[in-house]
Design a protein around this motif. Structure first.
Motif, mmCIF file in Angstrom:
data_model
loop_
_atom_site.group_PDB
_atom_site.id
_atom_site.type_symbol
_atom_site.label_atom_id
_atom_site.label_comp_id
_atom_site.label_asym_id
_atom_site.label_seq_id
_atom_site.Cartn_x
_atom_site.Cartn_y
_atom_site.Cartn_z
ATOM 1 N N ALA A 85 0.817 -1.216 0.000
ATOM 2 C CA ALA A 85 0.000 0.000 0.000
ATOM 3 C C ALA A 85 0.848 1.262 0.000
ATOM 4 N N THR A 86 1.986 1.218 0.705
ATOM 5 C CA THR A 86 2.833 2.404 0.798
ATOM 6 C C THR A 86 3.828 2.499 -0.343
ATOM 7 N N SER A 87 3.908 1.456 -1.160
ATOM 8 C CA SER A 87 4.749 1.473 -2.376
ATOM 9 C C SER A 87 6.209 1.818 -2.097
ATOM 10 N N GLN A 88 6.638 1.516 -0.887
ATOM 11 C CA GLN A 88 8.040 1.729 -0.533
ATOM 12 C C GLN A 88 8.511 3.167 -0.775
ATOM 13 N N PHE A 89 7.573 4.131 -0.668
ATOM 14 C CA PHE A 89 7.924 5.547 -0.761
ATOM 15 C C PHE A 89 8.604 5.909 -2.083
ATOM 16 N N ASP A 90 8.096 5.359 -3.168
ATOM 17 C CA ASP A 90 8.712 5.623 -4.473
ATOM 18 C C ASP A 90 8.610 7.083 -4.893
ATOM 19 N N ASP A 91 7.724 7.845 -4.222
ATOM 20 C CA ASP A 91 7.570 9.241 -4.628
ATOM 21 C C ASP A 91 8.603 10.155 -3.990
ATOM 22 N N ILE A 92 9.511 9.614 -3.158
ATOM 23 C CA ILE A 92 10.554 10.441 -2.560
ATOM 24 C C ILE A 92 11.563 10.831 -3.645
ATOM 25 N N ASP A 93 11.894 12.107 -3.677
ATOM 26 C CA ASP A 93 12.748 12.631 -4.747
ATOM 27 C C ASP A 93 14.155 12.039 -4.677
ATOM 28 N N GLU A 94 14.691 11.703 -5.842
ATOM 29 C CA GLU A 94 16.066 11.209 -5.941
ATOM 30 C C GLU A 94 16.799 11.996 -7.025
ATOM 31 N N ILE A 95 18.104 12.124 -6.845
ATOM 32 C CA ILE A 95 18.901 12.797 -7.867
ATOM 33 C C ILE A 95 19.137 11.840 -9.022
ATOM 34 N N GLN A 96 19.488 12.405 -10.178
ATOM 35 C CA GLN A 96 19.685 11.595 -11.374
ATOM 36 C C GLN A 96 21.020 10.864 -11.372
ATOM 37 N N GLU A 97 21.969 11.321 -10.549
ATOM 38 C CA GLU A 97 23.304 10.728 -10.512
ATOM 39 C C GLU A 97 23.228 9.281 -10.029
ATOM 40 N N LYS A 98 23.981 8.393 -10.685
ATOM 41 C CA LYS A 98 23.983 6.974 -10.339
ATOM 42 C C LYS A 98 25.017 6.701 -9.263
ATOM 43 N N ALA A 99 24.602 6.025 -8.193
ATOM 44 C CA ALA A 99 25.505 5.729 -7.078
ATOM 45 C C ALA A 99 26.319 4.479 -7.369
ATOM 46 N N ASP A 100 27.545 4.464 -6.806
ATOM 47 C CA ASP A 100 28.468 3.337 -6.989
ATOM 48 C C ASP A 100 29.009 2.959 -5.616
ATOM 49 N N LEU A 101 28.888 1.692 -5.266
ATOM 50 C CA LEU A 101 29.332 1.246 -3.943
ATOM 51 C C LEU A 101 30.823 1.486 -3.732
ATOM 52 N N ASN A 102 31.608 1.459 -4.809
ATOM 53 C CA ASN A 102 33.053 1.696 -4.683
ATOM 54 C C ASN A 102 33.370 3.128 -4.276
ATOM 55 N N GLU A 103 32.397 4.036 -4.486
ATOM 56 C CA GLU A 103 32.604 5.444 -4.161
ATOM 57 C C GLU A 103 31.995 5.824 -2.808
ATOM 58 N N LEU A 104 31.713 4.832 -1.980
ATOM 59 C CA LEU A 104 31.031 5.078 -0.714
ATOM 60 C C LEU A 104 31.783 6.072 0.169
ATOM 61 N N GLU A 105 33.119 5.928 0.219
ATOM 62 C CA GLU A 105 33.903 6.822 1.077
ATOM 63 C C GLU A 105 33.788 8.276 0.622
ATOM 64 N N SER A 106 33.742 8.462 -0.675
ATOM 65 C CA SER A 106 33.607 9.842 -1.171
ATOM 66 C C SER A 106 32.227 10.413 -0.849
ATOM 67 N N TYR A 107 31.202 9.539 -0.804
ATOM 68 C CA TYR A 107 29.865 10.003 -0.442
ATOM 69 C C TYR A 107 29.832 10.428 1.027
ATOM 70 N N VAL A 108 30.566 9.697 1.840
ATOM 71 C CA VAL A 108 30.636 10.046 3.260
ATOM 72 C C VAL A 108 31.317 11.399 3.436
ATOM 73 N N ASP A 109 32.323 11.659 2.606
ATOM 74 C CA ASP A 109 33.019 12.954 2.685
ATOM 75 C C ASP A 109 32.075 14.112 2.395
ATOM 76 N N LEU A 110 31.074 13.856 1.546
ATOM 77 C CA LEU A 110 30.122 14.913 1.213
ATOM 78 C C LEU A 110 29.299 15.348 2.435
ATOM 79 N N LEU A 111 29.205 14.472 3.417
ATOM 80 C CA LEU A 111 28.411 14.783 4.614
ATOM 81 C C LEU A 111 29.076 15.821 5.506
#
Length: 675
Positions: free
Chosen positions: A86-112
């Motif tokens: 019923a809740t459709s896993q919140f598919d209406d939550i906005d996401e950016i178009q950029e594709k995430a890569d697990l190998n770049e996880l550390e760089s994503y953390v740096d963005l925080l």
């Protein structure tokens, strides 16, 4: 995805073999990955794998590459599965178009650690990774990621609703799996979500008040500028509310998931989660309402929580939500109301808020029928509420259901409700119009509950009683020939006991079916017939002995003595005793049986013994019958008067007899009653 390696290592010093296990995480295994090269790289880096195992490793990687991710749903509650859909896993939550890569996880953390916009971008990328169940194991093991996310949530959740929604959603992905709950508790995510919900509800109240003020100004001033200002504020309000409901939705869902642990659920209730959920019942978002009602339903199974909901009058808000176009939401609301309806005060609230007609209408729909019937049954238990059903469409709805199910077995909840509400004279009169259908169907299907319903209808003064006359022979045949069907026998005897119609020739009925020996045999205490059957037989006898000829038949067969034996054996059962006394009361009216009862049986003596019984109805019946006996027999009149005098003056007589009161001697003997 991961590859597990089991290796045996031999220790030279001890000459022993030891087993060890190593897990190799495969970070990027997509459809375009060269499996041969990847296998060679793994063998080169891992000394535990022999080069000869490259083909076998390649086959294993191929399996990992082509398998479909499945979630073990055996342990997932069916209702939670419906909520997820019923809740459709919140598919209406906005996401950016950029594709995430697990190998770049550390760089994503740096963005925080950058500005707010960059932090939001970083959390969006991590959220993309978290929404893939294959990545959760690696993310949960990375303390740096979890620590950074929980820190940003604590420090910046008020500054950006998008940032806050992303982080809570990331933790929600972990909350879908019970094994990760302890990690969420370690970082106090539940407490943060409660704090977020509380703040957002206060913020909504403030925004709503401000919008109302601007609307008031626009109405009063009636200027174009004020109208434009109001419309602009209203549009902005709707956008912000949409984002806020996304945040509330994911926060409530996360709390709902971790509330599987009872101690955590208790802590939530101590922090006023019920009050927050009650406030959110006023929102319009379907997905949010489904989650909120589900959460309240889970909490409602505990008495302490139910009492809090009673004080908040939760049912008044639930009443405003039904009917609703969403079957899932309606089903959840009905289940919640069912949980609450075990409380008498809440049933009163249900009546006062006007929910009863709505619940009755849900009986029409098969999807919601069972839960609606259960709630209505609880309401019908209260005698004061039975009459309220006469102001609804319950009778035509039930009759329509009965007509559609003449061949099949009806729901027990439906019949239990019918049994309760037909105790009310008005409703019984409405059902009596379909008495022929009810009687035919109950006899055909041997339905004891429907027969009880028919019996209740006949217990009232309804003109349709004559309908039963056409089936009376069939009823008597079933009673005599089916002794093993105890419930059916009890109800049919009850039906016969209610047929106080002058059109019935009871003497012919009793004679034709040879009922006198059958009744005498079943009333004999030595035969140990079930008490319910005995009671209904006595009630039936009480009905037929109103006819003088029938009374004489039973008297000649020795029924009074059998009843006296029965009253001795069943003296603790007030209902059986009362009905036996009623038989004596009816037989006293007939001259042919009056003499037999007074002169040839011990019935008057037993009536005198029961004259002071603790049961009010028993005493009343004894007094009435003894008064009639006194009118026709002077000897018994003297005895009855003497016994009544002894009872009313027992204390005085005891003092006179014992002579213990010194004041007694001072009285003149002329004042003592004659013996």
């Amino acid at each position: 995805k991961a590859v597990g390696i089991n290796a045996g290592v031999r220790e030279a010093m001890l000459g022993e073999n030891k087993q060890s296990q190593k897990t190799i995480m495969i970070k990027n295994l997509s459809a375009g990955t060269d499996l041969r090269k990847l296998s060679e790289v793994i063998v080169e880096k891992c000394n535990l794998i022999h080069p000869s195992k490259v083909p076998e490793l390649e086959q294993l990687l191929y399996y990992l590459q082509t398998r479909k991710v499945t979630v073990n749903t055996e342990s997932v509650d069916k209702e939670m599965e419906r909520i997820r859909q019923a809740t459709s896993q919140f598919d209406d939550i906005d996401e950016i178009q950029e594709k995430a890569d697990l190998n770049e996880l550390e760089s994503y953390v740096d963005l925080l650690y950058d500005d707010m916009k960059t932090k939001t971008r970083g959390t969006s990328l991590i959220l993309q990774l978290a929404r893939n169940p294959d990545n959760l194991a690696e993310l949960i093991e990375n303390e740096m990621v979890l620590g950074a996310l929980s820190r940003v949530l604590r420090e910046d959740w008020k500054k950006s609703i998008d940032l806050c929604t992303n982080i809570v959603y990331i933790f929600f992905c972990f909350s879908s799996f019970s094994e990760f709950h302890s990690i969420l508790l370690q970082y106090k995510i539940g407490s943060s979500c409660l704090q977020i919900i509380e703040n957002e509800l206060k913020r909504f109240e403030y925004w709503n008040d401000e919008l109302a003020k601007k609307k008031k100004v626009a109405i009063e001033e009636k200027s174009e500028e004020s109208q434009k200002a109001f419309l602009k504020s209203e549009k902005k309000f709707q956008v912000v509310i949409h984002k806020q409901e996304q945040l509330l939705r994911v926060s409530v869902y996360l709390l709902l998931n971790i509330a599987e642990d009872t101690p955590i659920e208790i802590k939530m209730t101590q922090k006023s989660i019920i009050g927050f959920l009650n406030t959110m019942l006023e929102r319009k978002s379907l997905e949010l309402l489904i989650l909120v009602v589900s959460f309240i339903k889970r909490l409602s199974i505990y008495k302490e929580n139910k009492d809090v909901m009673k004080e908040m009058n939760v049912v008044s808000k639930l009443n405003k939500m039904i009917p609703h176009q969403s079957d899932i939401l309606v089903s959840l609301i009905l289940r919640l109301i069912l949980n609450l309806s075990f409380d008498k005060d809440i049933r009163t609230q249900i009546i006062k808020c006007g929910m009863l007609p709505k619940l009755v209408n849900f009986v029409k729909e098969e999807t919601h029928r069972v839960f609606a019937l259960c709630i209505l049954y609880h309401i019908s238990v209260d005698d004061k509420c039975k009459g309220l059903f006469s102001y609804t469409d319950i009778v035509p709805i039930i009759v329509h259901i009965l007509q559609d199910n003449e061949e099949g077995q009806l729901d027990m909840e439906l019949m239990a409700l019918c049994v309760n509400i037909t105790q009310n004279p008005k409703i019984a009169a409405h059902f009596a119009q379909n008495l022929r259908l009810l009687l035919r169907q109950s006899l055909k299907n041997r339905d004891s509950l429907m027969l009880k319903m028919v019996r209740n209808i006949l217990s009232h003064d309804v003109t349709e009683k004559k309908v039963v006359l056409s089936s009376i022979n069939e009823i008597v045949s079933i009673v005599k020939d089916c002794p093993h069907e105890e419930q059916i026998t009890v109800e049919l005897l009850g039906v016969l006991a209610e047929l106080n119609l002058p059109e019935i020739d009871f003497r012919q009925l009793v004679t034709e079916y040879n009922l006198v020996p059958w009744i005498s045999r079943n009333l004999a205490p030595a035969n140990k017939v079930a008490d319910d059957v005995v009671l209904e037989i006595v009630r039936f006898v009480g009905n037929v002995v109103r006819d003088e000829d029938c009374a004489q038949l039973f008297a000649n067969a020795g029924l009074p003595n059998t009843l006296i034996e029965l009253i001795t054996a069943k003296q603790e059962d007030d209902e059986i005793v009362l009905q036996i006394l009623y038989v004596f009361y009816q037989m006293i009216f007939h001259k042919c049986t009056r003499e037999l009862l007074i002169k040839q049986s011990q019935a008057p003596a037993y009536l005198i013994d029961l004259m002071h019984d603790k049961n009010t109805e028993v005493r009343r019946m004894c007094d009435t019958t003894l008064d009639i006996i006194s009118e026709y027999d002077d000897e018994w009149a003297t005895k009855i008067q003497y016994e009544k005098f002894k009872w009313h003056n027992s204390q005085w007589l005891e003092m006179v007899t014992q002579g213990n009161d010194p004041e007694v001697d001072s009285y003149d003997d002329d004042y003592l009653p004659e013996r």
